[in-house]
Each structure stands twice: as C-alpha cells, then as structure tokens.
Motif scaffolding. Structure first.
Motif, short mmCIF file in Angstrom:
data_model
loop_
_atom_site.label_atom_id
_atom_site.label_comp_id
_atom_site.label_asym_id
_atom_site.label_seq_id
_atom_site.Cartn_x
_atom_site.Cartn_y
_atom_site.Cartn_z
N GLU A 1 -50.75 28.44 94.14
CA GLU A 1 -51.82 27.78 93.74
C GLU A 1 -52.22 26.16 93.17
OE1 GLU A 1 -54.11 29.52 89.70
OE2 GLU A 1 -53.49 30.92 91.02
N VAL A 2 -53.03 25.51 93.43
CA VAL A 2 -53.02 24.48 92.17
C VAL A 2 -54.06 23.82 92.38
CG1 VAL A 2 -52.37 22.17 93.50
CG2 VAL A 2 -50.96 23.87 94.49
N ARG A 3 -54.41 22.98 91.12
CA ARG A 3 -55.90 22.75 90.70
C ARG A 3 -55.19 21.66 90.63
NH1 ARG A 3 -58.18 20.02 87.31
NH2 ARG A 3 -60.14 20.03 86.47
N PHE A 4 -56.52 20.60 91.18
CA PHE A 4 -56.11 19.70 91.99
C PHE A 4 -57.60 18.24 91.17
CE2 PHE A 4 -54.65 20.55 95.56
CZ PHE A 4 -53.84 19.54 96.23
N ALA A 5 -58.20 17.26 90.36
CA ALA A 5 -58.53 16.22 88.97
C ALA A 5 -60.00 15.69 90.17
CB ALA A 5 -57.69 15.59 89.06
N ALA A 6 -60.42 16.88 91.46
CA ALA A 6 -61.17 16.30 92.35
C ALA A 6 -61.95 17.30 92.90
CB ALA A 6 -60.31 15.55 93.80
N SER A 7 -63.46 17.38 93.19
CA SER A 7 -63.61 17.83 94.18
C SER A 7 -63.37 18.97 94.54
CB SER A 7 -66.09 17.18 93.88
OG SER A 7 -64.88 17.04 95.42
N ALA A 8 -64.23 20.07 95.31
CA ALA A 8 -63.45 21.10 96.85
C ALA A 8 -64.45 20.58 97.54
CB ALA A 8 -63.78 22.40 96.66
N GLU A 9 -65.18 19.42 97.76
CA GLU A 9 -65.63 18.69 98.80
C GLU A 9 -64.52 17.85 99.38
OE1 GLU A 9 -69.70 16.22 100.22
OE2 GLU A 9 -69.72 17.66 98.21
N GLN A 10 -63.53 16.70 98.28
CA GLN A 10 -63.08 15.80 98.27
C GLN A 10 -62.17 16.07 98.08
OE1 GLN A 10 -63.61 14.41 94.48
NE2 GLN A 10 -64.55 12.35 94.69
N VAL A 11 -61.07 17.56 98.18
CA VAL A 11 -60.22 17.34 98.61
C VAL A 11 -60.15 18.35 100.06
CG1 VAL A 11 -57.93 19.68 98.03
CG2 VAL A 11 -59.44 18.17 95.93
N SER A 12 -61.43 18.82 100.31
CA SER A 12 -60.95 20.14 101.56
C SER A 12 -60.75 18.69 102.75
CB SER A 12 -62.51 20.39 101.97
OG SER A 12 -63.31 19.79 101.97
#
Length: 337
Positions: A243-254
């Motif tokens: 489980e990882v949290r990114f400081a970016a939106s799901a759209e950006q990370v995907s």
C-alpha cells in the motif's frame, strides 16, 4: 495503361485507401482508362464489399469510407515495410498495450510479404535501435510471430527452453495463447512430454519451430489463458500485498505505473492510494515507485519501507551525500518512504 482488370482494381483500391477524395478524371488519368471504366471499376469494388462513396459535381469524386466490416487492405511496398517495422519494434518488447493482436497482425503480414520486402524490413530493423520504456527483456519478433502463427493455426510447436536456474531442455507443445503482462510475454501451452499445461517465458525460448502437425484444442483448467497465467505465477512466487500513497492524483499516477500493479484510487485530499499484490522483488518495486516521479509514502509492508529507505540512502551516497553504514540522509529521501 493497365489492361488487366484485377490488377487495375487493386491499383484503384490502393489509391482510394489514401484518406482524400479522388476526382473521377484524376483516377482515370492515374489508371490510364476512361471515366466510364473508372465508374464500372467502382461498381465492382462495391460489389466486393468496399464502401466507396461518390459525390456529385462537375468532376465528381470518390472516397473510401468506413463500413460495417473491414475489407482487405492493399498496401504499396513502402507502406508494407513501414507497418512491418513498426509492429516488429512494438512486438519485441512487452510494452503495455501491445498485446497478442499486434503479434497476430505481424505474423499475417510477414507471411505474405514478398522476399524483397522481408529483406528490407530485416535490414531496416537491424540498422535501428528502439528507445523503449518497457521494463521487460527484448524478444526477437521472429520468435513471437512463429508462436502466434502456431496458435492461430492450431499447430504443434517445438522449441528450446532455459529455466530460471539456467537448465536447458527441448519442449514439444500444443500452443494455446500468447499473453503479455506489460513487462513480459508468456506462452500458455500444453506440454506433451509432461502431459500437463505449462507457462513459458518467451524471452527464455529459442529455436521455435512450427512442426506442421495439427491438433485439436484442449480445454484450459481455468478457461482463460490470462487467469491461468496469473495463477501459475502466484503458485511459483511468494507474493506480498503493498500500500503506497502518492502526492498526485490517480489519473497522474496511472499513466506512470504498470496496470499490473493495480489501479490507484483518489483519496479525496489531492493524492491517491495504490494497493496491490505482486511477486516481484521488493527492490524492483521500490525503483518502480521512485520512477513514477511523484512524492510517495509506503504504508505496507515493512520490508518495502526498508527497501525504499535503502534505495534512498544508496542514491544519496551516489550523489555525493555523507557516507554511512547503510543509513540514509532523510532530506534525500523525503517523500520516498
């Protein structure tokens, strides 16, 4: 002037497949025939299922439009070479989005290419090096096309195989499907010597040979080649959930992470959470997370937290940071774990 009607029809079809409207007079000039002959040839193409649209006017015009079914394409030499080189470049790497359909298309195209064009394709590919972003190993396109042709033709396939421990063997199989995971190509096939279903990493295959012996397809235990591969990989590997949290939106990370790792979900704070299960080494996942280019925090498992910390320390020291005994400068890895 082309007097042979079939040859003239192919030439006319090749012209019409260019995305533009052709005046009747220009087509007549290109083919060296009368406008009346052009009209008759257009009618023949329509009878064969090609949706040719005519427009009225002083000169009249013709255009090939999209229909309910795709009729066979007619390619000139340059177009055929360009398509074959492009498909080869994509098929040689397990790039996400380039699946079995691309390999089947390449197999069909190379089967009908004249020898002079096959030589041009091979020469051009040998003189160029693609810059790819895939994480998987390169594969000879010829290996994929041979496999794809045996899958489509239900033909037994023989090849040399190297296991992960380096041991070599010869395999006689009934190929079922090629599957791409986004990083690697796999062949799902029935192994005749072992009398059971097996999955083979295509980058470990060499000397593939279509035997010409046909077979009746067997039913997979799972029904789906992709599901069979997934279960096979999980049986062989020790998996873990992360489980990882990114400081970016799901759209950006995907768009930066392979879909095989899971789909990120927005957390309502401008960031997103990525959860998934994988059997890949912790070190590889740590590097892949860093390559996304966004600040992130690992919540689980603790082993991945440690791997990311070790990676951060290693990168900090490589960039001239203070040497240590395995620790790391928190400022260099802020946001990494």
């Amino acid at each position: 002037m082309t007097t042979d009607t079939p040859a003239r029809l192919l030439q006319l079809l090749s012209l019409l497949q260019t995305p533009r409207e052709w005046p009747g007079g220009e087509l007549a000039g290109r083919l060296g025939v009368s406008r009346r002959t052009v009209r008759r040839d257009i009618d023949r193409l329509r009878e064969l299922g090609y949706p040719v649209q005519a427009t009225k006017g002083a000169d009249g015009g013709y255009r090939l439009v999209a229909g309910k079914a795709m009729p066979p394409l007619v390619l000139d030499d340059e177009e055929a070479v360009a398509i074959a080189v492009g498909l080869r470049a994509g098929a040689g790497h397990a790039v996400e989005g380039v699946d079995e359909a691309s390999v089947r298309a390449l197999a069909k195209l190379e089967q009908v290419l004249p020898s002079r064009l096959r030589h041009r394709v091979s020469t051009l590919q040998a003189a160029t090096t693609p810059l790819t972003s895939g994480d998987g190993p390169s594969i000879a396109p010829e290996t994929l096309t041979v496999m794809a042709s045996t899958v489509a033709g239900q033909e037994r396939l023989r090849f040399a195989y190297r296991d992960k421990d380096g041991s070599a063997s010869r395999r006689q199989t009934e190929p079922h499907r090629l599957v791409s995971t986004g990083r690697r190509w796999y062949l799902v096939a029935y192994d005749l010597d072992r009398d059971d279903w097996r999955t083979f990493r295509v980058d470990r295959v060499s000397e593939p040979f279509a035997t010409g012996v046909r077979f009746a397809p067997r039913e997979l235990p799972t029904g789906s080649a992709a599901e069979y591969l997934r279960q096979s990989i999980h049986r062989r590997q020790e998996t873990y959930t992360f489980e990882v949290r990114f400081a970016a939106s799901a759209e950006q990370v995907s768009v930066r992470m392979p879909s095989v790792l899971g789909a990120p979900e927005d957390d309502g704070t401008g960031g997103c959470v990525l959860r998934g299960t994988t059997g890949d080494p912790m070190e590889w996942l740590a590097v892949r997370l860093a390559m996304a280019g966004y600040e992130f925090t690992v919540h689980a498992p603790t082993e991945l937290v440690a791997s990311v910390g070790e990676l951060g320390g290693r990168l900090s020291r490589a960039a001239g940071g203070a040497p240590g005994d395995g620790g790391h400068d928190p400022r260099a890895t802020e946001g990494m774990a």
